[in-house]
Design a protein around this motif. Structure first.
Motif, PDB file in Angstrom:
ATOM      1  N   ALA A   1       3.354  10.999  68.856  1.00  0.00           N
ATOM      2  CA  ALA A   1       4.364  12.057  68.816  1.00  0.00           C
ATOM      3  C   ALA A   1       5.761  11.498  68.645  1.00  0.00           C
ATOM      4  N   THR A   2       6.017  10.292  69.128  1.00  0.00           N
ATOM      5  CA  THR A   2       7.365   9.717  69.036  1.00  0.00           C
ATOM      6  C   THR A   2       7.743   9.352  67.616  1.00  0.00           C
ATOM      7  N   THR A   3       6.749   9.273  66.726  1.00  0.00           N
ATOM      8  CA  THR A   3       7.037   8.914  65.329  1.00  0.00           C
ATOM      9  C   THR A   3       7.318  10.137  64.465  1.00  0.00           C
TER      10      THR A   3
ATOM     11  N   ASP B   1      -6.459  15.469  71.104  1.00  0.00           N
ATOM     12  CA  ASP B   1      -6.867  14.179  71.695  1.00  0.00           C
ATOM     13  C   ASP B   1      -6.210  12.994  71.011  1.00  0.00           C
ATOM     14  N   LEU B   2      -4.963  13.176  70.617  1.00  0.00           N
ATOM     15  CA  LEU B   2      -4.211  12.092  69.989  1.00  0.00           C
ATOM     16  C   LEU B   2      -3.248  11.493  71.009  1.00  0.00           C
ATOM     17  N   PRO B   3      -2.937  10.199  70.901  1.00  0.00           N
ATOM     18  CA  PRO B   3      -2.130   9.522  71.920  1.00  0.00           C
ATOM     19  C   PRO B   3      -0.668   9.974  71.885  1.00  0.00           C
TER      20      PRO B   3
ATOM     21  N   GLU C   1      20.172  26.001  68.290  1.00  0.00           N
ATOM     22  CA  GLU C   1      19.645  25.094  67.271  1.00  0.00           C
ATOM     23  C   GLU C   1      19.396  23.706  67.850  1.00  0.00           C
ATOM     24  N   ILE C   2      20.302  23.227  68.704  1.00  0.00           N
ATOM     25  CA  ILE C   2      20.061  21.953  69.382  1.00  0.00           C
ATOM     26  C   ILE C   2      18.777  22.041  70.202  1.00  0.00           C
ATOM     27  N   ALA C   3      18.647  23.136  70.956  1.00  0.00           N
ATOM     28  CA  ALA C   3      17.457  23.321  71.789  1.00  0.00           C
ATOM     29  C   ALA C   3      16.193  23.428  70.940  1.00  0.00           C
ATOM     30  N   LYS C   4      16.309  24.021  69.749  1.00  0.00           N
ATOM     31  CA  LYS C   4      15.131  24.185  68.884  1.00  0.00           C
ATOM     32  C   LYS C   4      14.541  22.830  68.503  1.00  0.00           C
ATOM     33  N   LEU C   5      15.374  21.900  68.094  1.00  0.00           N
ATOM     34  CA  LEU C   5      14.861  20.587  67.704  1.00  0.00           C
ATOM     35  C   LEU C   5      14.286  19.841  68.904  1.00  0.00           C
ATOM     36  N   ARG C   6      14.925  19.979  70.054  1.00  0.00           N
ATOM     37  CA  ARG C   6      14.416  19.315  71.254  1.00  0.00           C
ATOM     38  C   ARG C   6      13.080  19.944  71.674  1.00  0.00           C
ATOM     39  N   ALA C   7      12.994  21.272  71.581  1.00  0.00           N
ATOM     40  CA  ALA C   7      11.761  21.965  71.965  1.00  0.00           C
ATOM     41  C   ALA C   7      10.608  21.605  71.040  1.00  0.00           C
ATOM     42  N   VAL C   8      10.883  21.495  69.755  1.00  0.00           N
ATOM     43  CA  VAL C   8       9.787  21.221  68.823  1.00  0.00           C
ATOM     44  C   VAL C   8       9.243  19.811  69.026  1.00  0.00           C
ATOM     45  N   ARG C   9      10.081  18.873  69.443  1.00  0.00           N
ATOM     46  CA  ARG C   9       9.575  17.528  69.733  1.00  0.00           C
ATOM     47  C   ARG C   9       8.630  17.552  70.937  1.00  0.00           C
ATOM     48  N   ARG C  10       9.013  18.307  71.961  1.00  0.00           N
ATOM     49  CA  ARG C  10       8.139  18.395  73.134  1.00  0.00           C
ATOM     50  C   ARG C  10       6.816  19.068  72.796  1.00  0.00           C
TER      51      ARG C  10
ATOM     52  N   TRP D   1       5.418  19.233  69.883  1.00  0.00           N
ATOM     53  CA  TRP D   1       4.621  18.392  68.984  1.00  0.00           C
ATOM     54  C   TRP D   1       3.713  17.469  69.802  1.00  0.00           C
ATOM     55  N   ALA D   2       4.266  16.917  70.874  1.00  0.00           N
ATOM     56  CA  ALA D   2       3.448  16.072  71.752  1.00  0.00           C
ATOM     57  C   ALA D   2       2.317  16.883  72.377  1.00  0.00           C
ATOM     58  N   THR D   3       2.619  18.125  72.754  1.00  0.00           N
ATOM     59  CA  THR D   3       1.597  18.991  73.343  1.00  0.00           C
ATOM     60  C   THR D   3       0.505  19.308  72.331  1.00  0.00           C
TER      61      THR D   3
END
Length: 599
Positions: free
Chosen positions: A284-286, A278-280, A259-268, A270-272
């Motif tokens: 993604a940090t927001t 073509d979004l900056p 579950e910890i890894a799931k939240l970390r993976a989804v943030r990465r 999301w940036a992808t």
């Protein structure tokens, strides 16, 4: 300055660096000839986890991943503690607002109102008078006409904080999806000037609370988000406007490190995903991730174990980087939560922050050999699933496939639970043999709100109806009942029963073959209980004949409990072709006795 003490270098020369090969050799020695492969964890995600990780694990990832540093939920809060308050249909919501005030006074950081219907009768002025909209973090789950509620909220205050959860694609699947786009554009337009409000929530908890794997929850959430990013932009709204309005809602299960890894993976990822549009990267940090404890492994049996589950789930959420968290009261499955259970749920998050200090460090998992590898593996698997679904036409075209995949993995879990491979504490292992229920089993099974989609349902409903049967025997109640155990319960019961037999019988007794649409039922009279099976049509016909409560629309709702006098029910069961479940010479009495450890 000259008088400032200089720190001495810290070293431990007596401890030599231990290589991966040395650790592996020590493991082989400790196993005393056993196969090291036996220590592999074969996860439900479809990939294996090693029993040991060392620094070489990071080297295989390439460059060491940068820590994930999401924006804090508030200047003094790493995450917000957001309990749920339900608003009854066609209700002014005064009681709900009063309940929310109590929660906020006692340590909550926000509140999430859940409406079961539209919010047309909700008293916004009463809400604003007690919970100022410009300073209170409030979520609104509104299934119908959310723009109407938003319009009234903005009329009361030109500043809002919180979020809106409506997500028609997930909740309504591919049913007239295009007809919802105008409403979604309206709510985004209405809230574009609000920096503290998210108008478009992707409800990935839908997948997690139906038994989906973490890979599926991430992958399908990205598919939903991609659909909105493609479908919503028009001449008046850019893709950046849509992305800015989005947040994710994830269900957090009990597999702590996953579950910890799931939240970390989804943030990465999301940036992808945003990069693909073509979004900056700064956008993604927001990303806000709203989390809630999962209903999938929540139980009515030994319900205080839910407190323990929710503790690990909440810890995983905040360590993984959630920006808001809802902890479910432990007794919410079988009654309206009490003040006691609501207080425990609310205080759990407070203890993690105030006593455990879990919010002091952002991304504490960064650099961990194990968690970085797990995050990377989960991200790769989820992205592959996302791409495979997009290749099928994306959502909503692939909804049929998505629901079938969810059904497959949930049935696999039912099988693992039945065989004891997957443990649900208090339900299929470490149970209370003489448990006294805090609720009326008959009333609970009659309730249309009783959640029958959970992993523990087949196990617990068998216990509940057995208790009902013996209670009727003592009361000499001359009524009969047919209880719906579920589509997969017969297979789960048979596999659990098979494990109680001697080994030679296990290998020689074939299990009966049942059609895929077979429903499992238990027929109970004051004298006997019988495990049976029937088709959906047969069960519908029986329900109509015995005039079961809450059967106004049998086409969409199968009543869990049917009740009638013994003679009527006996005749109806025979007339509609219900069949007794048996294994060779073993009938219901033998099966239930062995399952309850009475032989």
């Amino acid at each position: 300055m000259a008088d400032t003490p200089r720190p001495a270098p810290v070293s431990f020369p007596e401890f030599q660096t231990v290589s991966t090969e040395a650790w592996q050799e020590r493991i082989r020695r400790d196993l005393k000839g056993a196969d090291p492969a036996a220590l592999l964890w074969h996860t439900s995600e479809g990939f294996d986890v090693q029993p040991f990780y060392h620094k070489e694990a990071l080297e295989t990832l390439g460059d060491l991943p940068s820590p994930l540093l999401p924006e804090p939920a508030a200047p003094d809060r790493a995450w917000r503690n957001v309990p749920v308050v339900r608003v009854a249909p066609q209700n002014s919501g005064h009681d709900a607002v009063d309940q929310a005030r109590i929660s906020l006074d006692r340590g909550a950081d926000g509140v999430h109102f859940i409406f079961t219907d539209d919010a047309s009768t909700f008293d916004v002025d009463y809400l604003h008078s007690f919970l100022p909209l410009e300073t209170t973090f409030i979520g609104y789950s509104v299934p119908h006409h959310p723009s109407s509620l938003l319009g009234r909220l903005l009329a009361a205050s030109n500043e809002l904080g919180g979020f809106l959860l409506t997500d028609p694609l997930t909740h309504h699947h591919n049913s007239e999806f295009a007809s919802h786009l105008s409403e979604l554009r309206t709510v985004i337009k209405l809230t574009q000037h609000l920096s503290k409000f998210k108008a478009l929530t992707v409800d990935a908890s839908f997948f997690g609370n139906r038994g989906g794997t973490n890979t599926q929850q991430i992958g399908y959430a990205l598919n939903v988000a991609a659909t909105y990013l493609q479908a919503l932009p028009n001449a008046d709204m850019s893709v950046a406007d849509v992305a800015t309005a989005m947040q994710l809602h994830l269900a957090i299960g009990t597999s702590y490190f996953l579950e910890i890894a799931k939240l970390r993976a989804v943030r990465r990822l999301w940036a992808t995903l945003l990069h693909a549009f073509d979004l900056p990267p700064s956008l993604a940090t927001t990303l806000r991730i709203h989390t809630s404890t999962s209903s999938w492994l929540q139980t009515t049996l030994d319900p205080h174990t839910n407190l323990l589950r929710f503790t690990t789930e909440a810890m995983a959420a905040v360590l993984g980087g959630a920006t808001s968290l809802t902890v479910t009261p432990f007794d919410s499955l079988y009654r309206e939560p009490s003040e006691f259970s609501e207080r425990l749920a609310r205080n759990l998050s407070i203890i993690l922050r105030e006593e455990s200090q879990l919010g002091r460090v952002l991304d504490p998992a960064a650099g961990s050999y194990y968690l970085e590898t797990l995050t990377d593996t989960l991200a790769r698997e989820a992205w592959a699933l996302f791409q495979a679904t997009e290749a099928k036409g994306g959502l909503p075209k692939a909804w049929g496939t998505v629901l079938e995949e969810l059904r497959i993995v949930s049935r696999q879990q039912f099988h693992r639970i039945a065989t004891g491979e997957q443990v649900i504490v208090g339900s299929n292992r470490f149970t209370q043999a003489e448990e006294e229920f805090e609720f009326d089993p008959k009333k609970l099974l009659r309730s249309r709100s009783f959640d029958t989609t959970r992993a523990a349902y087949p196990t617990e409903v068998l216990r509940l109806v057995t208790a009902m049967h013996f209670r009727r025997q003592l009361q000499q109640n001359q009524r009969a009942a047919v209880v719906l155990l579920g589509q997969d319960a017969n297979r789960a019961i048979l596999e659990s029963f098979l494990k109680t037999l001697p080994q030679e019988e296990q290998t020689s007794l074939p299990l009966p073959e049942l059609a895929a649409d077979t429903l499992s039922v238990l027929f109970s009279t004051p004298e006997t209980v019988t495990l049976m099976y029937a088709t959906v049509d047969q069960y519908h016909a029986l329900a109509r004949e015995v005039s079961a409560p809450d059967t106004a629309d049998l086409s969409i709702h199968l009543p869990t409990l049917l009740s009638s006098d013994v003679a009527t029910m006996q005749a109806a069961v025979e007339r509609h072709g219900f069949q007794e479940l048996s294994v060779n010479t073993y009938k219901t009495d033998d099966i239930l006795a062995r399952l309850q450890g009475k032989t």
